[in-house]
Design a protein around this motif. Structure first.
Motif, short mmCIF file in Angstrom:
data_model
loop_
_atom_site.label_atom_id
_atom_site.label_comp_id
_atom_site.label_asym_id
_atom_site.label_seq_id
_atom_site.Cartn_x
_atom_site.Cartn_y
_atom_site.Cartn_z
N GLY A 373 -13.33 -8.28 -56.43
CA GLY A 373 -11.90 -8.24 -56.69
C GLY A 373 -11.31 -6.85 -56.56
O GLY A 373 -10.09 -6.68 -56.75
N HIS A 374 -12.16 -5.86 -56.26
CA HIS A 374 -11.71 -4.48 -56.19
C HIS A 374 -12.33 -3.75 -55.01
O HIS A 374 -12.65 -2.57 -55.07
N ALA A 375 -12.51 -4.47 -53.91
CA ALA A 375 -13.19 -3.90 -52.73
C ALA A 375 -12.44 -2.72 -52.14
O ALA A 375 -13.05 -1.83 -51.53
N SER A 376 -11.14 -2.67 -52.32
CA SER A 376 -10.36 -1.55 -51.78
C SER A 376 -10.69 -0.24 -52.48
O SER A 376 -10.33 0.84 -51.98
N GLU A 377 -11.38 -0.31 -53.62
CA GLU A 377 -11.76 0.89 -54.37
C GLU A 377 -13.14 1.41 -53.95
O GLU A 377 -13.69 2.30 -54.61
N LEU A 378 -13.70 0.85 -52.88
CA LEU A 378 -15.02 1.25 -52.39
C LEU A 378 -14.91 1.91 -51.02
O LEU A 378 -13.96 1.69 -50.28
N PHE A 379 -15.93 2.72 -50.68
CA PHE A 379 -16.07 3.23 -49.32
C PHE A 379 -16.71 2.15 -48.46
O PHE A 379 -17.86 1.76 -48.69
N ASP A 380 -15.99 1.65 -47.47
CA ASP A 380 -16.53 0.63 -46.59
C ASP A 380 -17.49 1.28 -45.59
O ASP A 380 -17.13 2.25 -44.91
N VAL A 381 -18.71 0.80 -45.52
CA VAL A 381 -19.72 1.31 -44.58
C VAL A 381 -19.75 0.39 -43.38
O VAL A 381 -20.06 -0.80 -43.51
N THR A 382 -19.44 0.91 -42.20
CA THR A 382 -19.17 0.05 -41.05
C THR A 382 -20.15 0.20 -39.88
O THR A 382 -19.99 -0.48 -38.87
N THR A 383 -21.14 1.07 -40.02
CA THR A 383 -22.10 1.25 -38.92
C THR A 383 -23.52 1.18 -39.44
O THR A 383 -23.79 1.40 -40.63
N GLY A 384 -24.46 0.90 -38.52
CA GLY A 384 -25.87 0.81 -38.86
C GLY A 384 -26.33 -0.62 -39.03
O GLY A 384 -25.51 -1.55 -39.11
N SER A 385 -27.64 -0.81 -39.07
CA SER A 385 -28.19 -2.15 -39.25
C SER A 385 -29.58 -2.06 -39.86
O SER A 385 -30.19 -0.99 -39.93
N ASN A 386 -30.09 -3.21 -40.31
CA ASN A 386 -31.44 -3.26 -40.88
C ASN A 386 -32.30 -4.33 -40.21
O ASN A 386 -33.32 -4.73 -40.76
N GLY A 387 -31.86 -4.82 -39.04
CA GLY A 387 -32.64 -5.85 -38.37
C GLY A 387 -31.94 -6.37 -37.13
O GLY A 387 -30.94 -5.80 -36.68
N ASN A 388 -32.45 -7.48 -36.59
CA ASN A 388 -31.93 -8.04 -35.34
C ASN A 388 -31.45 -9.47 -35.52
O ASN A 388 -31.64 -10.32 -34.65
N CYS A 389 -30.80 -9.76 -36.64
CA CYS A 389 -30.35 -11.13 -36.91
C CYS A 389 -29.16 -11.52 -36.04
O CYS A 389 -28.85 -12.69 -35.88
N GLY A 390 -28.44 -10.51 -35.53
CA GLY A 390 -27.33 -10.79 -34.63
C GLY A 390 -26.00 -11.02 -35.30
O GLY A 390 -25.02 -11.38 -34.62
N ASN A 391 -25.91 -10.81 -36.60
CA ASN A 391 -24.62 -10.99 -37.27
C ASN A 391 -24.51 -10.07 -38.48
O ASN A 391 -25.35 -9.20 -38.69
#
Length: 415
Positions: A373-391
């Protein structure tokens, strides 16, 4: 035996060990684009039904070919001032609220090592004598404590140091389970969460989902207490208790300084756990369409050992001599004897638990719902991955994703 004879025998044994082909890199050693790291001695479950800790030490390749812990005599890695700056927590106060740490087995040097960490880094003392620190067994008794373990002692030092780094004026309760089994750790969590004054409980361990974990969920069901759990250190894949619907599942990032307005940049750490539970129902506050069950993680913080946090630990199998330090640096002794840069989602879980304590809002916390309910108060991390699930379950992107959840702390508003 004459001391000179003893030294000659030790030297001969050491030379034999150095060049022996039997001493390959230990299980859990990892090399890759984030550098070398090695798991704590508790990073592998020893029997069926056991859970394992989720921390990794920045490592080096010793001249005997082993990947060994990289320990030094002075503070290293990200320190309290760094973490408080990166997550905009400078000036926040815990006002004596208690963060509980749940781990397995005993760390005999925990309080002394915590004292060195805090003293060296300019933090106020946190001791049994001044009422700031307390260590108990899984039932809340101060004695007898469980059997000691070198690997879990490393985990305990990391957890205590991260609470200190994020919330220097918080009190700390260390609850040690008798063994690293699901039932004993769940008992310890229940003890921690029901102890007066505790507002947050951190769990830096995990294992696979099965019927025993579902049965143990009830011990994590404590509305009004923020319970955090590490998402895992093996990349894409689900770990319990992070998958429990009663906890805030904490993923991991790579955190570096940057020439931008924030002064820092974060990407998803390749080792962070994430995924879609097969056992746990989807909480009402999660709305991602790609997983009909519980999604992991919820939020995240630094976990990459290559950009790891500084930790001080001295419980080891060889003492305090220069020879002991050499054996540790060669990967031939257990434990640590000084400072090390440490990562894994074992670091991110106590960081987030401590941010909850700083926020002082846990009375209205219902499991892991508050950040949604307060996601706007977080730093959104938009790059990188931890696998090859494709989504999004293994690839970071705008908004919610598996490896980093909703993002990392930007002050305390998201908690």
């Amino acid at each position: 035996m004459h001391p000179r004879q003893r030294s000659a025998i030790i030297l001969s044994a050491l030379v034999t060990l150095l060049f022996s082909p039997l001493f390959a890199s230990p299980a859990g050693a990892v090399t890759g684009n984030t550098g070398l790291s090695v798991g704590f001695g508790c990073a592998t479950a020893q029997h069926a039904g056991a859970l394992h800790c989720l921390g990794r030490i920045r490592a080096h390749r010793a001249n005997n070919g082993r990947i060994a812990p990289l320990t030094v005599s002075a503070p290293t890695g990200l320190l309290p001032a760094d973490l408080q700056a990166a997550y905009k927590l400078s000036g926040a106060h815990g006002d004596g609220r208690t963060v509980a740490i749940v781990d397995a087995q005993d760390a005999p040097t925990a309080e002394a090592d915590l004292g060195v960490y805090r003293s060296k880094l300019g933090l106020p003392p946190c001791t049994t004598a001044n009422g700031c620190f307390k260590k108990v067994d899984q039932n809340g008794a101060t004695s007898p404590l469980p059997a000691a373990d070198y690997g879990w002692a490393e985990e305990i030092s990391l957890d205590l140091d991260m609470v200190s780094a994020i919330c220097p004026d918080c009190h700390i309760l260390l609850v040690e389970a008798d063994t690293p089994d699901t039932t004993q750790l769940a008992t310890a969590v229940n003890t921690a969460a029901t102890t007066p004054g505790v507002v947050a409980v951190s769990n830096s361990y995990g294992g696979g989902e099965d019927a025993t974990t579902t049965a143990a969920d009830a011990s994590f069901d404590h509305p009004g207490v923020a319970i955090t759990a590490s998402s895992g250190d093996s990349g894409f894949g689900v770990s319990w208790p992070a998958s429990s619907r009663f906890v805030t599942a904490v993923g991991g990032t790579t955190l570096k300084t940057a020439n931008n307005a924030r002064g820092w940049t974060e990407t998803a750490w390749s080792g962070a756990g994430s995924g879609c539970s097969t056992n746990e129902a989807k909480p009402s506050w999660q709305s991602d369409a790609g997983c009909a069950m519980r999604s992991i993680a919820d939020v995240s913080a630094v976990a990459d050992p290559a950009t790891g946090v500084g930790v001080y630990d001295t419980y080891n199998s060889c003492g305090t001599s220069a020879l002991c330090d050499l054996l540790i640096s060669l990967g031939l002794a257990q434990g640590l004897d000084g400072w090390a840069a440490v990562g894994g989602t074992s670091a991110s879980s106590p960081i987030i638990a401590s941010v909850y304590a700083l926020a002082g809002n846990t009375a209205s916390t219902v499991y892991g719902s508050y950040p949604y309910g307060h996601a706007s108060e977080l730093f959104d991390v938009t790059t990188g991955s931890n696998g090859n699930c494709g989504n999004y379950q293994c690839v970071a992107g705008s908004g919610y994703d598996g490896p980093t959840g909703l993002g990392t702390p930007n002050g305390t508003g998201g908690f």
